[in-house]
Design a protein around this motif. Structure first.
Motif, PDB file in Angstrom:
ATOM      1  N   TRP A  31       0.830  -1.200   0.000  1.00 20.86           N
ATOM      2  CA  TRP A  31       0.000   0.000   0.000  1.00 20.86           C
ATOM      3  C   TRP A  31       0.868   1.255   0.000  1.00 20.86           C
ATOM      4  N   VAL A  32       1.884   1.278   0.844  1.00 20.97           N
ATOM      5  CA  VAL A  32       2.770   2.446   0.914  1.00 20.97           C
ATOM      6  C   VAL A  32       3.456   2.675  -0.431  1.00 20.97           C
ATOM      7  N   LEU A  33       3.937   1.601  -1.035  1.00 26.20           N
ATOM      8  CA  LEU A  33       4.623   1.738  -2.323  1.00 26.20           C
ATOM      9  C   LEU A  33       3.678   2.190  -3.432  1.00 26.20           C
ATOM     10  N   GLU A  34       2.447   1.719  -3.418  1.00 20.01           N
ATOM     11  CA  GLU A  34       1.497   2.074  -4.467  1.00 20.01           C
ATOM     12  C   GLU A  34       0.927   3.480  -4.287  1.00 20.01           C
ATOM     13  N   VAL A  35       0.727   3.903  -3.050  1.00 17.46           N
ATOM     14  CA  VAL A  35       0.080   5.189  -2.791  1.00 17.46           C
ATOM     15  C   VAL A  35       1.085   6.340  -2.730  1.00 17.46           C
ATOM     16  N   ALA A  36       2.328   6.052  -2.495  1.00 18.72           N
ATOM     17  CA  ALA A  36       3.351   7.108  -2.399  1.00 18.72           C
ATOM     18  C   ALA A  36       3.388   8.020  -3.627  1.00 18.72           C
ATOM     19  N   PRO A  37       3.333   7.492  -4.864  1.00 24.76           N
ATOM     20  CA  PRO A  37       3.324   8.412  -6.012  1.00 24.76           C
ATOM     21  C   PRO A  37       2.116   9.338  -6.041  1.00 24.76           C
ATOM     22  N   ALA A  38       0.960   8.862  -5.575  1.00 25.89           N
ATOM     23  CA  ALA A  38      -0.233   9.711  -5.542  1.00 25.89           C
ATOM     24  C   ALA A  38      -0.063  10.838  -4.523  1.00 25.89           C
ATOM     25  N   ILE A  39       0.542  10.537  -3.394  1.00 29.54           N
ATOM     26  CA  ILE A  39       0.762  11.563  -2.364  1.00 29.54           C
ATOM     27  C   ILE A  39       1.827  12.553  -2.826  1.00 29.54           C
ATOM     28  N   ILE A  40       2.890  12.048  -3.404  1.00 28.30           N
ATOM     29  CA  ILE A  40       3.940  12.936  -3.930  1.00 28.30           C
ATOM     30  C   ILE A  40       3.374  13.818  -5.039  1.00 28.30           C
ATOM     31  N   GLY A  41       2.552  13.240  -5.896  1.00 29.57           N
ATOM     32  CA  GLY A  41       1.914  14.022  -6.960  1.00 29.57           C
ATOM     33  C   GLY A  41       1.031  15.130  -6.424  1.00 29.57           C
ATOM     34  N   ILE A  67      -6.617   7.711  -8.021  1.00 31.17           N
ATOM     35  CA  ILE A  67      -7.619   6.780  -7.495  1.00 31.17           C
ATOM     36  C   ILE A  67      -7.280   5.349  -7.902  1.00 31.17           C
ATOM     37  N   ILE A  68      -6.836   5.155  -9.128  1.00 33.19           N
ATOM     38  CA  ILE A  68      -6.422   3.821  -9.572  1.00 33.19           C
ATOM     39  C   ILE A  68      -5.241   3.317  -8.750  1.00 33.19           C
ATOM     40  N   LEU A  69      -4.283   4.198  -8.471  1.00 26.11           N
ATOM     41  CA  LEU A  69      -3.148   3.806  -7.632  1.00 26.11           C
ATOM     42  C   LEU A  69      -3.607   3.420  -6.231  1.00 26.11           C
ATOM     43  N   MET A  70      -4.562   4.160  -5.681  1.00 21.61           N
ATOM     44  CA  MET A  70      -5.041   3.875  -4.327  1.00 21.61           C
ATOM     45  C   MET A  70      -5.825   2.565  -4.269  1.00 21.61           C
ATOM     46  N   ILE A  71      -6.627   2.301  -5.278  1.00 18.80           N
ATOM     47  CA  ILE A  71      -7.358   1.023  -5.328  1.00 18.80           C
ATOM     48  C   ILE A  71      -6.372  -0.122  -5.464  1.00 18.80           C
ATOM     49  N   GLY A  72      -5.384   0.035  -6.335  1.00 19.05           N
ATOM     50  CA  GLY A  72      -4.358  -0.993  -6.488  1.00 19.05           C
ATOM     51  C   GLY A  72      -3.548  -1.189  -5.227  1.00 19.05           C
ATOM     52  N   GLY A  73      -3.339  -0.135  -4.477  1.00 15.40           N
ATOM     53  CA  GLY A  73      -2.612  -0.250  -3.218  1.00 15.40           C
ATOM     54  C   GLY A  73      -3.416  -0.954  -2.144  1.00 15.40           C
ATOM     55  N   HIS A  74      -4.719  -0.742  -2.146  1.00 14.66           N
ATOM     56  CA  HIS A  74      -5.567  -1.368  -1.131  1.00 14.66           C
ATOM     57  C   HIS A  74      -5.656  -2.882  -1.324  1.00 14.66           C
ATOM     58  N   TYR A  75      -5.902  -3.302  -2.550  1.00 13.06           N
ATOM     59  CA  TYR A  75      -6.098  -4.727  -2.820  1.00 13.06           C
ATOM     60  C   TYR A  75      -4.843  -5.423  -3.329  1.00 13.06           C
ATOM     61  N   THR A  76      -3.898  -4.729  -3.838  1.00 14.58           N
ATOM     62  CA  THR A  76      -2.845  -5.132  -4.759  1.00 14.58           C
ATOM     63  C   THR A  76      -3.520  -5.372  -6.104  1.00 14.58           C
ATOM     64  N   TYR A  77      -2.855  -5.056  -7.167  1.00 18.05           N
ATOM     65  CA  TYR A  77      -3.489  -5.098  -8.488  1.00 18.05           C
ATOM     66  C   TYR A  77      -3.972  -6.496  -8.858  1.00 18.05           C
TER      67      TYR A  77
END
Length: 88
Positions: A31-41, A67-77
């Motif tokens: 989750w941290v790895l997937e959501v980090a780009p959204a937060i940095i953005g 939003i796609i990054l966050m969904i992928g981070g929650h479930y893993t893609y």
């Protein structure tokens, strides 16, 4: 809709999905790895919005991507339930 109302709506949606995504994700490290780009953005967009404004369409597309990054981070893609029907 005025620009400020649109910004508030988009930020509300962003933080709502971020909060949902961070609530009991399947794997916290992923989750941290997937959501980090959204937060940095978000940080980059907020800090540069006056000197480097983008079009409303581009802000919307960036929001969708976050939003796609966050969904992928929650479930893993690999485990997103929306695509279970495609596997079958």
């Amino acid at each position: 809709m005025p620009a400020n109302a649109t910004q508030v709506l988009w930020l509300t949606l962003y933080f709502a999905v971020l909060g949902w995504s961070g609530y009991e994700p399947i794997d916290l490290y992923t989750w941290v790895l997937e959501v980090a780009p959204a937060i940095i953005g978000l940080v980059l967009i907020v800090t540069t919005r006056r000197s480097f404004p983008l079009t409303p369409l581009l802000y919307f597309l960036i929001l969708i991507h976050c939003i796609i990054l966050m969904i992928g981070g929650h479930y893993t893609y690999a485990e997103v339930p929306l695509f279970d029907m495609i596997k079958e």
